[in-house]
Design an enzyme around this catalytic site. Structure first.
Site, PDB file in Angstrom:
ATOM      1  N   LEU A  54      49.622  57.362  23.854  1.00  0.00           N
ATOM      2  CA  LEU A  54      48.890  56.870  22.682  1.00  0.00           C
ATOM      3  C   LEU A  54      49.790  56.092  21.721  1.00  0.00           C
ATOM      4  CD1 LEU A  54      46.693  60.026  21.942  1.00  0.00           C
ATOM      5  CD2 LEU A  54      46.253  58.116  23.501  1.00  0.00           C
ATOM      6  N   GLY A  57      47.024  51.804  18.136  1.00  0.00           N
ATOM      7  CA  GLY A  57      45.663  51.371  18.476  1.00  0.00           C
ATOM      8  C   GLY A  57      44.776  52.591  18.695  1.00  0.00           C
ATOM      9  N   HIS A  58      45.295  53.575  19.443  1.00  0.00           N
ATOM     10  CA  HIS A  58      44.526  54.806  19.665  1.00  0.00           C
ATOM     11  C   HIS A  58      44.365  55.586  18.358  1.00  0.00           C
ATOM     12  CE1 HIS A  58      46.373  54.134  23.731  1.00  0.00           C
ATOM     13  NE2 HIS A  58      45.126  54.343  24.080  1.00  0.00           N
ATOM     14  N   GLN A  82      40.666  54.221  38.779  1.00  0.00           N
ATOM     15  CA  GLN A  82      40.684  52.869  38.203  1.00  0.00           C
ATOM     16  C   GLN A  82      41.991  52.131  38.457  1.00  0.00           C
ATOM     17  OE1 GLN A  82      39.955  54.709  34.157  1.00  0.00           O
ATOM     18  NE2 GLN A  82      41.155  52.962  33.481  1.00  0.00           N
ATOM     19  N   GLY A 178      38.253  50.919  22.319  1.00  0.00           N
ATOM     20  CA  GLY A 178      38.938  49.820  21.651  1.00  0.00           C
ATOM     21  C   GLY A 178      38.362  48.470  22.067  1.00  0.00           C
ATOM     22  N   SER A 217      49.799  50.035  25.653  1.00  0.00           N
ATOM     23  CA  SER A 217      50.784  50.942  26.269  1.00  0.00           C
ATOM     24  C   SER A 217      51.759  50.152  27.133  1.00  0.00           C
ATOM     25  CB  SER A 217      50.092  51.979  27.133  1.00  0.00           C
ATOM     26  OG  SER A 217      48.938  52.435  26.523  1.00  0.00           O
ATOM     27  N   ARG A 218      51.342  48.952  27.561  1.00  0.00           N
ATOM     28  CA  ARG A 218      52.212  48.168  28.449  1.00  0.00           C
ATOM     29  C   ARG A 218      53.316  47.421  27.721  1.00  0.00           C
ATOM     30  NH1 ARG A 218      48.582  45.876  33.186  1.00  0.00           N
ATOM     31  NH2 ARG A 218      47.386  47.740  33.544  1.00  0.00           N
TER      32      ARG A 218
HETATM   33  O1  PAF Z   1      40.632  52.539  28.198  1.00  0.00           O
HETATM   34  C1  PAF Z   1      41.085  53.533  28.785  1.00  0.00           C
HETATM   35  O2  PAF Z   1      42.048  54.149  28.348  1.00  0.00           O
HETATM   36  C2  PAF Z   1      40.407  54.015  30.064  1.00  0.00           C
HETATM   37  O3  PAF Z   1      39.935  52.945  30.809  1.00  0.00           O
HETATM   38  C3  PAF Z   1      39.304  55.045  29.826  1.00  0.00           C
HETATM   39  C4  PAF Z   1      38.148  54.454  29.015  1.00  0.00           C
HETATM   40  C5  PAF Z   1      39.870  56.246  29.088  1.00  0.00           C
HETATM   41  C6  PAF Z   1      38.731  55.537  31.151  1.00  0.00           C
HETATM   42  O4  PAF Z   1      39.712  56.120  31.945  1.00  0.00           O
END
Ligand code: PAF
Length: 316
Positions: A54, A57-58, A82, A178, A217-218
């Site tokens: 985090l 932004g988070h 994903q 976001g 995060s990148r």
């Molecule tokens: O944006 C993210 O961090 C991810 O794509 C999410 C929405 C938590 C789903 O894994």
């Protein structure tokens, strides 16, 4: 009180129910006795889905959730569905203690940090949510299956966190995403609409560093030199934003040329699109004085790091 971190779905459900009941009790509206006051505001739960690592932004997402809801839960789960590339999945930072401290600092009540087995007990799920046409372009074009993986886990998180009635009244349920991941936000909104999830999706604006770079995060993987080069992305967005504000033709090709002139940056796409459908604006809308609203989107590789950014455009 230190933030509670739970790992199982059963604990998550039990804690959400407990926290909402406790909150209703504190309001002293008779709710704790099961009395329904039709004029009392509905109890509300905010969900902030994340993959951890985090940053500010988070923090902004979590703060928005805390400001608007009685109880807030954040999930931290690095979702294998994903990730196309196993190396990417492996090197994704896992920083649970620091993440929990950040969430506690802004007043989040509960963290759900399940294992992969807890989320997908039988291995990868056979049945998934598919994003369809919306996932074919932009990020979807270079990350096949990514958005199906996102939607599948988000649908599960919605089901798991969805609050039951509190003191006889349905609770409000909001989920925070976001705007930086504009395509993700558009696709999640579409899933909620198409599949009737009883949740309000709230988009929270991008947070930028003082130099204009969108927080991600990148960014930690960028060298100083790469970081300087990456600033061309926000400069290109600001170029079309200034034109939109002044009702001028957007001429996105100028932004493309600006990015392409920056050594060390390999442009994937830059375009101006409809914010809901993500379809590019018609040619005429780019070349004539701008009216209405649109979204400028960009993705580029800087060194080994793929960065995305976007900016809502509005004639002012
Ligand atoms: O944006 C993210 O961090 C991810 O794509 C999410 C929405 C938590 C789903 O894994």
């Amino acid at each position: 009180m230190p933030i509670t971190v739970v790992q199982t779905k059963a604990e998550l459900r039990a804690e959400i129910a407990r926290l909402l009941a406790e909150h209703a009790g504190r309001r002293g509206s008779g709710a704790s006795l099961g009395l329904v006051d039709p004029l009392a505001p509905r109890a509300s739960l905010g969900l902030v889905p994340t993959m951890g690592a985090l940053h500010d932004g988070h923090r902004r997402l979590a703060k928005a959730a805390v400001a608007a809801n009685d109880v807030v839960v954040a999930s931290i789960f690095v979702n294998p569905l994903q990730f196309g590339d196993p190396t990417d999945l492996e090197r994704y930072p896992r920083t649970l203690d620091a993440d929990a401290a950040l969430l506690e600092g802004v007043g989040v009540d509960l963290v759900f940090a399940p294992s992969v087995d807890e989320m997908y007990p039988g291995g990868d799920p056979l049945v998934r949510v598919t994003a369809g046409r919306l996932a074919e372009k932009w990020e979807g074009a270079s990350r096949p299956g990514h958005f199906d993986g996102v939607l599948t886990v988000v649908a599960k998180l919605f089901h798991l966190a969805m609050p039951g009635p509190v003191a006889g009244q349905p609770a409000a349920f909001r989920a925070y995403f976001g705007q930086k991941d504009a395509q993700q936000l558009a696709i999640v909104r579409r899933m909620v609409r198409d599949l009737d999830f009883p949740v309000d999706v709230v988009g929270v604006p991008i947070v930028r560093a003082a130099d204009g770079l969108a927080l991600s995060s990148r960014n930690q993987f960028l060298s100083d030199e790469e970081r300087d080069a990456a600033l061309v992305l926000s400069r290109a967005l600001l170029l079309v934003d200034a034109r939109a504000a002044a009702h001028e033709p957007l001429m996105p090709d100028d932004a493309v040329a600006l990015i392409e002139s920056q050594p060390g940056v390999e442009l994937d796409y830059f375009d101006v699109v409809d914010p809901d459908t993500l379809e590019p604006l018609a040619f005429a809308c780019r070349e004539t004085p701008f009216t209405g609203e649109a979204l400028a989107i960009v993705a580029a590789r800087v060194g080994d790091v793929r960065l995305i950014d976007n900016m809502p455009l509005k004639a002012r």
